[in-house]
Design a protein around this motif. Structure first.
Motif, mmCIF file in Angstrom:
data_model
loop_
_atom_site.group_PDB
_atom_site.id
_atom_site.type_symbol
_atom_site.label_atom_id
_atom_site.label_comp_id
_atom_site.label_asym_id
_atom_site.label_seq_id
_atom_site.Cartn_x
_atom_site.Cartn_y
_atom_site.Cartn_z
ATOM 1 N N VAL A 64 0.827 -1.418 0.058
ATOM 2 C CA VAL A 64 -0.055 0.136 0.128
ATOM 3 C C VAL A 64 0.849 1.187 -0.011
ATOM 4 O O VAL A 64 0.750 2.334 -0.566
ATOM 5 N N GLU A 65 1.962 1.448 0.714
ATOM 6 C CA GLU A 65 2.930 2.283 0.883
ATOM 7 C C GLU A 65 3.437 2.592 -0.685
ATOM 8 O O GLU A 65 3.547 3.826 -1.000
ATOM 9 N N GLU A 66 3.838 1.456 -1.379
ATOM 10 C CA GLU A 66 4.172 1.697 -2.587
ATOM 11 C C GLU A 66 3.301 2.310 -3.477
ATOM 12 O O GLU A 66 3.742 3.343 -4.509
ATOM 13 N N ILE A 67 2.295 1.822 -3.316
ATOM 14 C CA ILE A 67 1.387 2.481 -4.372
ATOM 15 C C ILE A 67 0.996 3.996 -4.025
ATOM 16 O O ILE A 67 0.825 4.807 -5.071
ATOM 17 N N LEU A 68 0.814 4.002 -2.833
ATOM 18 C CA LEU A 68 0.694 5.599 -2.469
ATOM 19 C C LEU A 68 1.754 6.473 -2.998
ATOM 20 O O LEU A 68 1.789 7.548 -3.603
ATOM 21 N N LYS A 69 3.053 6.061 -2.776
ATOM 22 C CA LYS A 69 4.288 6.825 -2.892
ATOM 23 C C LYS A 69 4.093 7.211 -4.609
ATOM 24 O O LYS A 69 4.552 8.004 -5.285
ATOM 25 N N ASN A 70 3.749 6.176 -5.405
ATOM 26 C CA ASN A 70 3.620 6.271 -6.752
ATOM 27 C C ASN A 70 2.460 6.735 -7.217
ATOM 28 O O ASN A 70 2.284 7.088 -8.602
ATOM 29 N N GLY A 71 1.638 7.385 -6.307
ATOM 30 C CA GLY A 71 0.385 8.381 -6.885
ATOM 31 C C GLY A 71 -0.606 7.477 -7.268
ATOM 32 O O GLY A 71 -1.580 8.475 -7.788
ATOM 33 N N TYR A 72 -0.876 6.444 -7.048
ATOM 34 C CA TYR A 72 -2.087 5.684 -7.493
ATOM 35 C C TYR A 72 -2.943 5.240 -6.363
ATOM 36 O O TYR A 72 -3.820 4.327 -6.637
ATOM 37 N N ALA A 73 -2.916 5.953 -5.137
ATOM 38 C CA ALA A 73 -3.716 5.666 -4.159
ATOM 39 C C ALA A 73 -3.921 6.903 -3.487
ATOM 40 O O ALA A 73 -2.994 7.918 -3.360
ATOM 41 N N TYR A 74 -4.945 7.070 -2.464
ATOM 42 C CA TYR A 74 -5.118 8.019 -1.592
ATOM 43 C C TYR A 74 -5.597 7.758 -0.242
ATOM 44 O O TYR A 74 -6.191 6.781 -0.132
ATOM 45 N N GLU A 75 -5.562 8.385 0.926
ATOM 46 C CA GLU A 75 -5.833 8.352 1.905
ATOM 47 C C GLU A 75 -7.267 9.007 2.182
ATOM 48 O O GLU A 75 -7.340 10.241 1.949
ATOM 49 N N SER A 76 -8.005 8.436 2.928
ATOM 50 C CA SER A 76 -9.532 9.034 3.119
ATOM 51 C C SER A 76 -10.150 8.374 4.290
ATOM 52 O O SER A 76 -10.359 7.210 4.825
ATOM 53 N N GLN A 77 -10.179 9.271 5.527
ATOM 54 C CA GLN A 77 -10.646 9.022 6.964
ATOM 55 C C GLN A 77 -10.006 7.578 7.279
ATOM 56 O O GLN A 77 -10.821 6.810 7.987
ATOM 57 N N GLY A 78 -8.749 7.474 7.332
ATOM 58 C CA GLY A 78 -8.043 6.470 7.856
ATOM 59 C C GLY A 78 -7.974 4.961 6.997
ATOM 60 O O GLY A 78 -7.312 4.075 7.340
ATOM 61 N N SER A 79 -8.585 5.159 6.002
ATOM 62 C CA SER A 79 -8.483 4.012 4.873
ATOM 63 C C SER A 79 -7.756 4.532 3.739
ATOM 64 O O SER A 79 -7.638 5.787 3.541
ATOM 65 N N VAL A 80 -7.380 3.773 2.875
ATOM 66 C CA VAL A 80 -6.577 3.953 1.712
ATOM 67 C C VAL A 80 -7.412 3.311 0.587
ATOM 68 O O VAL A 80 -7.536 2.099 0.725
ATOM 69 N N TYR A 81 -7.506 4.184 -0.688
ATOM 70 C CA TYR A 81 -8.035 3.422 -1.617
ATOM 71 C C TYR A 81 -7.173 3.551 -2.874
ATOM 72 O O TYR A 81 -6.407 4.761 -3.166
ATOM 73 N N PHE A 82 -7.490 2.739 -3.889
ATOM 74 C CA PHE A 82 -6.765 2.664 -5.232
ATOM 75 C C PHE A 82 -7.267 3.635 -6.196
ATOM 76 O O PHE A 82 -8.796 3.715 -6.151
ATOM 77 N N ASP A 83 -6.662 4.670 -6.616
ATOM 78 C CA ASP A 83 -7.294 5.582 -7.508
ATOM 79 C C ASP A 83 -7.408 5.059 -8.943
ATOM 80 O O ASP A 83 -6.570 5.100 -9.721
ATOM 81 N N VAL A 84 -8.368 4.224 -9.383
ATOM 82 C CA VAL A 84 -8.671 3.599 -10.505
ATOM 83 C C VAL A 84 -8.541 4.639 -11.602
ATOM 84 O O VAL A 84 -7.945 4.228 -12.747
ATOM 85 N N ALA A 85 -9.250 5.589 -11.559
ATOM 86 C CA ALA A 85 -9.212 6.570 -12.669
ATOM 87 C C ALA A 85 -8.081 7.187 -13.335
ATOM 88 O O ALA A 85 -7.523 7.423 -14.342
#
Length: 492
Positions: free
Chosen positions: A138-159
């Motif tokens: 999850v940290e790698e995906i966040l670092k590469n800009g394809y995920a975001y944190e929201s209210q303590g959860s992390v979601y994959f940014d499909v668009a």
């Protein structure tokens, strides 16, 4: 033998020559069960399908590392991103620790797989044992800009991912279709886009299974475990990822997106999927409530069953259809499989009864090995292998009936081919012959012979009396005369 194995790759929608990345080593990952209930016929199909692949690749000389995971956390109700963890729900209802639920059903799953003669995988990792690896993913995906944190959860940014790569290339769906068919679920307000999927979920206060992370105390999304564990045990690139066709979307589609988003490239070379078991045309599954557990098949204790079916009958039933075709359950189909299996195993036994002749005449056994290899190399076409073995069984019966003859060399070749394909590759085995009905039948036959012996003794026909006793003794039966008649036992 030169390897000409061709397998159907779901990713390219074509049959392709199998060329391992690092021959002779092969890395294979298969999605295993979510252990919150007993395994049913639908679980048996992928287990048997990829057992055949494991056996065949090993036979071809490859050194296979076969990883099959156990999902014991993060798989929510209805495959959604919100709701209750299936195992946590079962634990709450039964007032157990979640891992008690996992261990109980995992033990039963292993027992069912052993009965079906499914070989154990090389590694069987648990999702709950690899939380650190999933957090790192999850940290790698966040670092590469394809995920975001929201209210303590992390979601994959499909668009965002879809702008740079192709989300939907495995399933053939485009992003608009995904968005339009995504249900409105609790927690959607946390997402930028309804198609986004959870990588990490913040646990609600009542949620039993939770771990600390940089974002919250929570648990990984369902899709993370296979990407993280596949990479840990097979590397950033490996050969085969398998599972049921129902996992193509969203699970395997999300796995591809996660691997590309984290490491910049696809992890898997060949994607393989078995088709479904159906009942009256509808997929068999726990969520639909139309499943029959393997234990119920073995005992005949389900109202849909007219009798019990042995584990080998179930295995043979599944192998009679190509793994990419649907199999519709019916008692008639299982009874036909039972008779077919008996016929095939009787053919194997009859090979030992044949006395070879100087030459082969009346039959043409040559080429059976090549035909069976050709069928296996054509995307594991087990029904064609079985049809070739049935043809050979008819030849064996013709020799038994003295209507043909077979040379010693041809007989030895038949024995080797049958042993290789029936037992080693198809994984069938002779059923234990100590079930109650068979034992009772044997007992009645012995009693009948000994009653004939008593009649012979009464007639002072000592020769017949001694012959029956001696023949039974040669077969291992110990006979004792008593004042009331006789007793016997089999010295095994």
């Amino acid at each position: 033998m030169e390897n000409r194995l061709i397998i159907y790759n779901t990713l390219t929608r074509t049959k392709e020559a199998f060329v391992p990345l690092h021959a002779p080593h092969v890395g294979m990952y298969v999605c295993g069960p979510t252990v919150y209930g007993d395994a049913h016929l639908g679980h048996a199909r992928p287990a048997i399908t990829f057992d055949i692949l494991f056996r065949y690749l090993t036979h071809l000389g490859y050194k296979v590392r076969y990883v099959r995971n156990i999902t014991d956390v993060g798989h929510l109700e209805h495959d959604a991103d919100d709701g209750e963890d299936k195992i946590a729900k079962k634990a709450r209802l039964e007032q157990l620790e979640p891992m008690e639920v996992v261990q109980y059903y995992l033990n039963r799953y292993h027992k069912a797989m052993e009965a079906l003669n499914v070989l154990p995988p090389s590694i069987e990792p648990h999702a709950s044992g690899h939380i650190i690896e999933q957090i790192q993913l999850v940290e790698e995906i966040l670092k590469n800009g394809y995920a975001y944190e929201s209210q303590g959860s992390v979601y994959f940014d499909v668009a965002k991912y879809n702008k740079d790569h192709h989300y939907g290339k495995l399933s053939g769906r485009n992003l608009d279709d995904v968005i339009n068919t995504t249900r409105e679920l609790d927690g959607q307000q946390e997402k930028h886009n309804p198609a986004d999927f959870a990588l990490w979920k913040c646990a609600q206060p009542e949620h039993i299974m939770r771990w600390p992370s940089p974002w919250s105390n929570g648990f990984p999304g369902w899709h993370c475990e296979c990407t993280a564990m596949g990479r840990k045990y097979l590397g950033e690139n490996f050969d085969i990822h398998g599972g049921g066709m129902d996992l193509i979307f969203p699970h395997h589609e999300c796995e591809i997106a996660q691997s590309v988003a984290s490491q910049g490239h696809d992890m898997v070379r060949y994607w393989m999927h078995n088709n479904m078991i159906t009942i009256n045309g509808q997929k068999m599954g726990k969520s639909l409530g139309n499943f029959i557990t393997l234990d119920e098949f073995f005992t005949g204790s389900n109202k849909l069953l007219t009798q019990a079916y042995s584990p080998m009958t179930i295995r043979f039933f599944i192998l009679q259809a190509h793994y990419r075709s649907t199999v519709d359950f019916s008692n008639e189909a299982l009874q036909a499989a039972e008779k077919g299996l008996e016929r095939l195993l009787e053919g194997v036994k009859n090979l030992e009864r044949i006395t070879p002749a100087k030459t082969t005449s009346g039959i043409e056994p040559a080429g059976l090995r090549e035909k069976c290899y050709e069928a296996m190399n054509d995307d594991l076409n087990t029904p064609i292998v079985i049809s070739h073995l049935f043809d050979a069984t008819r030849m064996i019966n013709t020799v038994i009936d003295k209507k043909a003859s077979i040379s010693e060399a041809d007989l030895e070749e038949l024995k080797q081919v049958f042993h290789l394909f029936v037992f080693d590759i198809l994984g069938l085995k002779a059923e234990a012959e100590n079930n109650a009905a068979r034992e009772e039948a044997y007992g009645k036959v012995v009693d009948m012979l000994l009653e004939q012996r008593m009649q012979a003794k009464a007639n002072k026909d000592w020769a017949t009396s001694d012959k029956i006793r001696d023949n039974l003794a040669a077969l291992g039966f110990e006979v004792k005369d008593t004042k009331d008649g006789f007793t016997w036992k089999l010295n095994k």
